[in-house]
Design an enzyme around this catalytic site. Structure first.
Site, PDB file in Angstrom:
ATOM      1  N   ASP A  61      34.553  34.236  42.257  1.00 38.20           N
ATOM      2  CA  ASP A  61      34.874  35.309  43.194  1.00 38.20           C
ATOM      3  C   ASP A  61      34.399  34.937  44.598  1.00 38.20           C
ATOM      4  O   ASP A  61      33.834  33.856  44.819  1.00 38.20           O
ATOM      5  CB  ASP A  61      34.236  36.601  42.712  1.00 38.20           C
ATOM      6  N   ASP A  74      42.870  43.797  44.224  1.00 40.77           N
ATOM      7  CA  ASP A  74      42.547  44.024  42.823  1.00 40.77           C
ATOM      8  C   ASP A  74      43.507  45.054  42.238  1.00 40.77           C
ATOM      9  O   ASP A  74      43.814  46.068  42.885  1.00 40.77           O
ATOM     10  CB  ASP A  74      41.125  44.569  42.670  1.00 40.77           C
TER      11      ASP A  74
END
Length: 374
Positions: free
Chosen positions: A156, A217
């Site tokens: 990430d 997301d």
């Protein structure tokens, strides 16, 4: 006569790659994040907390329920698996209460079932949930992943400047590759740059990553799914040609089987993800999966489109009267076509498309329609 797959998915029932030999077709598997997020209270949520019990249960269900046989092979733990502090020698420490056996033992269990082990970390100082990141500990963390027999790493991009990713992600990937262990490398590099209105270098991303999150997301809702489809259609001219065997654009996880999508909306995601040559990474509770959603996730025709060896990402070729047409060329010369209704009224609506509008050759076609219920 040419073959035309019609992937029925409407709401009215219609460069060079990272040299690790992986992801020659879009990866398939299961990830914790969208469904289980950062649930760490195992007393209050014993069946939903991020723990070795959840992973072992999911591994067993992937075998028993036919997901592994259908091609889903990776089992991935996302954020919130770590202790808040590293060990005295600087190593990552799995949460001692939720992962008492340790990650190597968990990897051994996953591998004993024929599946592959995926894990999460962050390129910055901290993960998005505030656990230790890899920055400043790159080599020791890579050595740890190799020691745990990790097969897939999602890296990430919280707590690091997006401008530093152009060098950091390739450097980390090179170190990962130099270990000699084949570890699928999932980058979040372009998603953070797109968010900051920085134009990502997709040629470099495709060279250094096996797959990469491009944008927002996904949440458990039709509005989120629709916004991601629209973004991919609106930006396809600059991203689609960078996808191919070994390196894939990633519109995020499959939310099929959770709470936010109807059955028809779930068909939309499965069909469009297949046409996009997207990774198929389920994030749902397999223990409570309803049969109608399971049938969608295990549909062999749609999976075959997704896994087509040509590896050519499909495109949104036309939108007319709020009906979008997505088309993908396949290795045998056929085409997979998905029709997606964005009409809010839910009523049946007839719309005609010519072959020219759908950017298909003007020849005679044999049409194969997938029902999602085989």
């Amino acid at each position: 006569m040419a073959l035309l797959w019609i992937v029925v998915s409407s709401l009215v029932s219609v460069s060079s790659a990272l040299d690790n030999g992986l992801a020659l077709t879009p990866p398939m598997g299961w990830l914790t994040w969208e469904r289980f997020r950062c649930i760490t209270d195992c007393k209050k949520y014993p069946n939903e907390c991020i723990s070795e019990n959840l992973i072992r249960r999911t591994v067993d269900l992937m075998i028993i329920e036919g997901y592994y046989e259908a091609g889903y092979e990776y089992v991935g733990i996302d954020d919130c698996w770590l202790e808040k502090a590293r060990s005295l020698d600087g190593r990552m420490v799995p949460d001692k209460e939720r992962f008492p056996s340790g990650m190597k033992a968990l990897a051994d269990y996953i591998h004993s079932k024929g599946l592959k082990f995926g894990i999460y970390e962050d390129y910055g100082n901290l993960t998005c949930a505030g656990y230790p990141g890899v920055l400043g500990h790159e080599q020791i963390d890579i050595d740890t992943f190799v020691g745990w027999d990790v097969d897939y790493l999602k890296l990430d991009g919280c707590y690091i400047e997006p401008t530093e990713m152009d060098k950091g992600y390739p450097d980390f990937g090179k170190m990962l590759n130099e270990t000699g262990r084949p570890i699928m490398y999932s980058c979040s590099w372009p998603a953070y740059q797109e968010d900051k209105k920085i134009l990502p270098d997709y040629a470099s991303i495709a060279k250094h990553c096996n797959l990469w999150r491009n944008w927002d997301d996904i949440d458990d809702s039709w509005s989120s799914l629709e916004s991601i489809m629209n973004w991919f259609g609106d930006n396809q001219e600059r991203i689609a040609h960078h996808a191919g065997p070994g390196h894939w654009n990633d519109p995020d996880m499959l939310i099929i089987g959770n709470f936010g999508l109807t059955v028809d909306q779930s068909k939309v995601q499965m069909a469009v993800w297949a046409v996009l040559a997207a990774p198929l990474l389920i994030s749902a509770d397999l223990a409570t999966m309803k049969p109608e959603f399971k049938q969608i996730l295990l549909n062999r025709d749609i999976i075959a489109v997704n896994q087509d060896s040509l590896g050519k990402q499909g495109l949104r070729v036309i939108t007319k009267k709020k009906i979008a047409v997505w088309s993908r060329e396949l290795a045998d010369g056929s085409h997979a076509v998905a029709f997606v209704s964005h009409r809010a009224d839910g009523a049946p609506h007839a719309t005609r498309f010519t072959l020219d509008e759908m950017k298909l050759p003007s020849v005679q076609y044999e049409v194969v329609v997938s029902s999602f219920y085989k």
